[in-house]
Design an enzyme around this catalytic site. Structure first.
Site, PDB file in Angstrom:
ATOM      1  N   SER A  24       0.791  -1.237   0.000  1.00  0.00           N
ATOM      2  CA  SER A  24       0.000   0.000   0.000  1.00  0.00           C
ATOM      3  C   SER A  24       0.818   1.279   0.000  1.00  0.00           C
ATOM      4  CB  SER A  24      -0.961   0.007   1.191  1.00  0.00           C
ATOM      5  OG  SER A  24      -2.034  -0.884   0.953  1.00  0.00           O
ATOM      6  N   LYS A  27      -0.199   3.657  -2.653  1.00  0.00           N
ATOM      7  CA  LYS A  27      -1.256   4.674  -2.547  1.00  0.00           C
ATOM      8  C   LYS A  27      -0.700   6.086  -2.403  1.00  0.00           C
ATOM      9  CE  LYS A  27      -4.794   1.601  -0.660  1.00  0.00           C
ATOM     10  NZ  LYS A  27      -4.044   0.358  -0.365  1.00  0.00           N
ATOM     11  N   SER A  84      -6.108   3.222   4.262  1.00  0.00           N
ATOM     12  CA  SER A  84      -5.468   2.470   3.189  1.00  0.00           C
ATOM     13  C   SER A  84      -6.483   1.575   2.486  1.00  0.00           C
ATOM     14  CB  SER A  84      -4.315   1.616   3.740  1.00  0.00           C
ATOM     15  OG  SER A  84      -3.479   1.191   2.688  1.00  0.00           O
ATOM     16  N   LYS A 187       2.925   6.638   5.227  1.00  0.00           N
ATOM     17  CA  LYS A 187       2.107   5.540   4.698  1.00  0.00           C
ATOM     18  C   LYS A 187       2.654   4.166   5.084  1.00  0.00           C
ATOM     19  CE  LYS A 187      -1.497   4.262   2.541  1.00  0.00           C
ATOM     20  NZ  LYS A 187      -1.552   3.170   3.533  1.00  0.00           N
TER      21      LYS A 187
END
Length: 445
Positions: A24, A27, A84, A187
């Site tokens: 992720s 993202k 997420s 993140k």
């Protein structure tokens, strides 16, 4: 990878160029392009996005969107940044580029423009897919761009919770944000193939450090390693460094053409490729690109024609004024006989002459200026504006100060004068109708 975010200097690295599954962390690029698209006018944070079957079917972590559901882009952005959510990330990509495949191509163009030389994106969410790979170095570069290119949105990555429209979502890395001094994002990522990944940034005083870890064995061990790397970064980075923000990559969104030119060498294997991007030639700060509009006619001839019309109208008005018959003298009303009491009649008394009747020509000022008049409907805006100008010049006594307004309707363009009192509008219409000019009153509202 450990980097001084202010200068981009690498403070520590180990296997930083090994291509691995980013999960992720992907993202960050999805959200970066969403911020870019909003800034360049492709859509707004309030744009309603229709969730596709493809987006709704994404596996967890997800927001729980339904196919056909409409949701504002801002809620999708929050869900992707904080929770997420995979369904939100896919919906963002499809909203911007029409399909996830087209969005992935844009992700790769943007990555190359940033200098992410060993990254290939295949989707918007980061779930494991053959060939979807990146490195700790490239993700550190991307994290630095997110921080400095779109600081107005960076706070999203530090929110412990966020309103995602359909529900409130919690941050996937709330533990590190709460436990490490100065941590403010950005993140996390996890899949079985990738392990526990994290790009983290922390700020203390004037220092800002970015640390990236791929392949952690658990959330706890990953967070401990990142904290250790951030500590190392703060020890090695100088307290005062001139900020050298990364250069923003060229806008590679809708409407930009990418042309690949191949120059053949002596052997096929030595061919060099250069990418020429139409928008990359812009040197000044980018502004939102105007949405396509209907073709506008050349203004110069219209202005010249309008000037000629003004002169002709002035001559016409002056001619009409000169040829107009002299106004009929006002007939005085008959004087009423004076009735006097007997006591008032004396030899010396003289009757007081009656005052001559006055004709009041001043317009009534009573009532608000919420009325208007319509002087016809025309096939185009220019003709309507031309008629308004001629009418205003020919009827200055009642229309002086009125607002000329062209209102576009389904059947043409209405020429109107607004900002009149009811008395003024009524008088103007009567005078225009007397000259065979179409006119009717427009009331408030």
């Amino acid at each position: 990878m450990v980097m001084d975010a202010r200068s981009g200097k690498v403070l520590h690295s180990s296997n930083a160029d090994t291509r691995l599954h980013p999960a992720s962390l992907t993202k960050m690029m999805t959200l970066y392009i969403a911020f870019e698209a909003v800034q360049n006018g492709e859509l707004t944070m309030d744009t309603l996005v229709t969730v596709s079957k493809n987006a709704a079917a994404e596996p967890p972590s997800k927001l729980g969107l339904r196919a056909g559901q409409k949701i504002k882009l801002r809620y999708l952005v929050r869900a992707a940044a904080v929770k997420s959510a995979n369904d939100a990330a896919t919906a963002i990509g499809e909203a911007i580029e029409g399909s996830e495949a087209a969005f992935a191509r844009r992700m790769n163009r943007t990555a190359k423009a940033m200098g992410m030389t060993r990254t290939t994106f295949k989707n918007a969410h980061g779930l494991t897919e053959n060939g979807h790979l990146s490195t700790a170095r490239d993700m550190s570069i991307l994290g630095r761009h997110v921080i400095y290119d779109y600081p107005q949105y960076y706070n999203l990555f530090s929110r412990k919770t966020a309103d995602a429209g359909v529900r409130t979502v919690s941050h996937t890395n709330a533990r590190l944000l709460s436990s490490y001094k100065g941590a403010d994002g950005i993140k996390t990522g996890y899949t079985r193939a990738a392990g526990f990944n994290l790009v983290a940034s922390a700020e203390r005083g004037r220092q800002r450090v970015i640390a990236t870890v791929f392949g952690g064995r658990s959330t706890a061990s990953r967070n401990a390693k990142v904290a250790e790397l951030l500590d190392l970064g703060f020890k090695r980075s100088p307290n005062r460094v001139a900020l050298r923000a990364p250069g923003k990559p060229p806008y590679l969104g809708k409407g930009t053409a990418v042309v690949v030119v191949e120059n053949g060498g002596s052997a096929p294997k030595t061919r060099a490729k250069s990418i020429v991007v139409g928008s990359a030639a812009v040197k000044k700060s980018l502004r939102p690109i105007a949405r396509p509009a209907a073709a506008v006619p050349d203004v110069a001839p219209l202005v010249a024609q309008l000037e000629d019309d003004i002169e002709s109208v002035l001559k016409e008005v002056q001619t009409v004024s000169a040829q107009a018959p002299a106004p009929t003298p006002t007939v005085k009303p008959k004087q009423r006989p004076m009735i006097m009491s007997a006591a008032a009649i004396t030899p010396k008394a003289k009757p007081t002459p009656a005052r001559e009747a006055e004709v009041v020509t001043r317009l009534s000022t009573s009532g608000g200026r919420h009325w208007g008049i319509n002087v016809g409907r025309y096939p185009n805006r220019f003709t309507a504006e031309k008629v308004l100008l001629k009418t205003a010049l020919a009827e200055t006594s009642t229309l002086d100060g009125a607002l000329r307004k062209v209102v576009k309707g389904s059947r043409g363009f209405d020429a109107t004068f607004m900002g009149l009192t009811r008395d003024t509008a009524e008088l103007a219409c009567k005078r225009l109708q007397a000259r065979q000019v179409t006119c009717f009153m427009v009331g408030p509202g």
